[in-house]
Design an enzyme around this catalytic site. Structure first.
Site, mmCIF file in Angstrom:
data_model
loop_
_atom_site.group_PDB
_atom_site.id
_atom_site.type_symbol
_atom_site.label_atom_id
_atom_site.label_comp_id
_atom_site.label_asym_id
_atom_site.label_seq_id
_atom_site.Cartn_x
_atom_site.Cartn_y
_atom_site.Cartn_z
ATOM 1 N N ASP A 172 -6.776 -3.430 -7.217
ATOM 2 C CA ASP A 172 -7.510 -4.044 -6.183
ATOM 3 C C ASP A 172 -7.604 -5.215 -6.199
ATOM 4 O OD1 ASP A 172 -9.158 -2.897 -3.657
ATOM 5 O OD2 ASP A 172 -9.976 -4.506 -4.531
ATOM 6 N N ARG A 230 0.839 -1.296 -0.104
ATOM 7 C CA ARG A 230 0.136 0.088 -0.062
ATOM 8 C C ARG A 230 1.021 1.251 0.225
ATOM 9 N NH1 ARG A 230 -4.350 -1.914 4.524
ATOM 10 N NH2 ARG A 230 -5.377 -3.464 3.191
ATOM 11 N N ARG A 265 -6.995 11.190 -7.059
ATOM 12 C CA ARG A 265 -8.221 10.288 -7.114
ATOM 13 C C ARG A 265 -9.297 10.895 -6.637
ATOM 14 N NH1 ARG A 265 -8.922 5.635 -4.439
ATOM 15 N NH2 ARG A 265 -10.974 6.138 -4.858
ATOM 16 N N ARG A 297 -3.623 6.221 0.370
ATOM 17 C CA ARG A 297 -4.224 7.417 1.008
ATOM 18 C C ARG A 297 -3.029 8.092 1.954
ATOM 19 N NH1 ARG A 297 -8.783 4.096 3.527
ATOM 20 N NH2 ARG A 297 -7.114 2.440 3.528
ATOM 21 N N TYR A 354 -14.614 -13.091 0.500
ATOM 22 C CA TYR A 354 -15.472 -11.841 -0.046
ATOM 23 C C TYR A 354 -16.633 -12.458 -0.692
ATOM 24 C CZ TYR A 354 -12.016 -8.167 1.283
ATOM 25 O OH TYR A 354 -11.112 -7.395 1.904
#
Length: 355
Positions: free
Chosen positions: A87, A38, A51, A42, A162
């Protein structure tokens, strides 16, 4: 075939002698290579700016945006490898699974897979389904030059979790209920996901990725006996499918201290460890013939620089006797991490380990 056995001609020539790929191959390195899970995300103000207003899945399908985001931490931190911005649910979205990534929640699946009929949602993935990946990696490898690009995918168990749960879960009750109660359906689900995952990794390698990482983010929820019986075969199928390319294959999960040997047995050349197990102990559990990746606790980066350096020395000392070591965090960069702390960490590891 392992990455160590792969002929040199199979490796991307511009990146073959990079510190990162040398460490993956357990060869001598000029310094311990560093990258962060990552690292493009962010924690970077430039990431938040580009973004802004663009949903996550859409941002993964814009080649020029993917290129910019992937390059940002390379420019800022001087890391030894880039990781492709995407992702783990992108290949599922590409084959038509009705899902979205909801801010603050994560991937949410409209129609969870609970029955054999639900498997019809999972068709084969073709390169045409993810043509934007091929385009983005082409752009990236031209920009990166001698810096390796890591491709990645979610492992079959994590994707299955998921899909069966319908979204993130802390207990995985539906996934485990299927695994224990309908092992035939579970095996078929993971086998199909293994094919999709392998196809997604092949697209990335053929486009120019120098290594690949399989994220089994939630495998730590499993007991070793269940992992061996119900998960390892699918992960092994993925690794075997890309073995002939000769690029290093990395395997990582969170809370997988009890699974490290099994994760290595699945076919990885490099096994990632989180911060819960010191790297010398992780190496003992994994066994010989594998490089190790990790494993600074991501929360350490919120401490003063002196504390970060002290904990980093612990990681490096623990890794001193390893055949190959790639420095990383024990999980992904947290969103509120100070980017300057990451830049200082890269410089510190490089300086401390210069041969």
């Amino acid at each position: 075939m392992s990455a160590n056995d792969a002929p040199r001609a199979q490796q991307p020539s511009a990146t073959y002698d990079s510190a990162f790929l040398k460490a993956c191959r357990r060869e001598p390195v000029p310094h311990t290579p560093v990258w962060f899970m990552r690292q493009a995300g962010r924690s970077l103000p430039e990431y938040r700016k580009v973004r802004e207003g663009i949903p996550m899945l859409e941002s993964c399908m814009r080649p020029e945006l993917v290129t910019e985001i992937t390059l940002q931490p390379v420019r800022r931190h001087g890391v030894d490898a880039a990781i492709y911005f995407s992702d783990i649910v992108v290949p599922l979205k590409a084959i038509g699974v009705d899902l979205d990534i909801k801010p603050g929640v994560g991937p949410v699946v409209e129609r969870p897979i609970r029955t054999r009929a639900d498997l019809a949602q999972l068709r084969d993935l073709t390169p045409e389904d993810v043509s934007y990946v091929t385009e983005a990696i082409g752009l990236l490898t031209r920009e990166l030059g001698s810096t390796p690009l890591i491709g990645f995918a979610g492992a079959p168990f994590t994707l299955a979790s998921y899909l069966v749960e319908g979204g993130p879960s802390r207990t995985y009750e539906n996934a485990k209920a299927m695994m224990y109660g309908d092992p035939g359906l579970w095996a078929d689900l993971l086998d199909r996901l293994a094919d999709i995952t392998a196809a997604f990794l092949k697209v990335q390698i053929e486009a120019g990725a120098s290594a690949v990482q399989l994220f089994d983010s939630w495998a730590g929820a499993l007991a070793p006996v269940d992992y061996r019986r119900s998960v390892l075969p699918a992960s092994a199928k993925v690794f075997e499918a890309v073995a002939g390319y000769g690029v290093p294959r990395i395997h990582f999960g969170v809370g997988t201290g009890e699974l490290l040997r099994l994760m290595g047995e699945a076919g990885a050349d490099v096994v990632g460890a989180d911060w819960r197990v010191p790297l010398d102990e992780a190496a003992r559990r994994v066994g010989p013939g594998k490089a190790l990746q990790g494993n600074l606790d991501p929360t350490v980066l919120f401490a003063p620089t002196e504390a970060v350096e002290a904990k980093t020395r612990e990681v490096l000392d623990s890794a001193a006797g390893l055949e190959g070591h790639v420095f990383n965090l024990g999980h992904g960069v947290m969103p509120s991490t100070d980017p300057d702390a990451l830049t200082r960490l890269v410089e510190y590891v490089h300086t401390r380990t210069t041969r």
